[in-house]
Design a protein around this motif. Structure first.
Motif, PDB file in Angstrom:
ATOM      1  N   TYR A 122       9.885  10.190  -6.184  1.00  0.00           N
ATOM      2  CA  TYR A 122       9.735  10.727  -4.832  1.00  0.00           C
ATOM      3  C   TYR A 122       8.982  12.048  -4.890  1.00  0.00           C
ATOM      4  O   TYR A 122       9.133  12.819  -5.832  1.00  0.00           O
ATOM      5  N   ALA A 139       8.317  15.256  -1.911  1.00  0.00           N
ATOM      6  CA  ALA A 139       8.796  15.636  -0.586  1.00  0.00           C
ATOM      7  C   ALA A 139       8.381  17.067  -0.278  1.00  0.00           C
ATOM      8  O   ALA A 139       8.025  17.835  -1.170  1.00  0.00           O
ATOM      9  N   CYS A 197       9.677  12.730   3.082  1.00  0.00           N
ATOM     10  CA  CYS A 197       9.756  12.223   1.722  1.00  0.00           C
ATOM     11  C   CYS A 197       8.811  11.043   1.568  1.00  0.00           C
ATOM     12  O   CYS A 197       8.711  10.197   2.459  1.00  0.00           O
TER      13      CYS A 197
END
Length: 147
Positions: free
Chosen positions: A117, A119, A76
């Motif tokens: 984020y 990921a 991540c």
């Protein structure tokens, strides 16, 4: 976005079609009020399962399925802080698929549309009894690749 798995950011973002939402609970924050970095992986897990369910994968014990999907690796990149009571939209897509493994990508945005984020992770399909890799069926590959 600085992640090595994102070549063309605009194209990468445009490639997502599935999303689900989560609300940040107080217990998921640290003493500064922002999401603890380990909790993000629980959000990704939730989104991944919802993604598979939306594609028609059956996770019930009654299905007679002898295979399971196991996370082989996951990473991540943290781009913006997230705080208690925010609603996050988590996008998931199949980036690539091999014989018995696949690479999923994730994009997480806050209510303002900011990317918080990004990921990626590799999952492997294993047989419960043997623990060995099991090839995906062609029908599964088509579902996973949106074809």
């Amino acid at each position: 976005m600085r992640a090595a798995y994102i070549q063309e950011p605009q194209e990468w973002v445009a490639g997502f079609s599935f999303s689900t939402t989560v609300k940040v609970r107080f217990s998921e924050t640290d003493m500064y009020g922002h999401v603890n970095n380990t909790k993000v992986f629980a959000y990704l897990e939730y989104a991944r399962i919802e993604y598979f369910k939306a594609l028609g994968f059956d996770f019930s014990n009654d299905s007679g399925n002898q295979n399971m999907l196991v996370v082989a690796d996951i990473q991540c990149d943290y781009l913006n802080q997230v705080f208690f009571d925010e609603t996050l939209t988590i996008y998931v897509k199949t980036a690539s698929i091999g014989n018995s493994s696949m690479d999923l990508h994730y994009l997480v945005k806050n209510e303002k549309g900011d990317i918080c984020y990004t990921a990626r992770g590799t999952l492997v399909q294993l047989n419960y009894s043997t623990g060995k890799g099991v090839p995906f069926l062609e029908e599964q590959k088509k579902l996973l690749l949106g074809k």
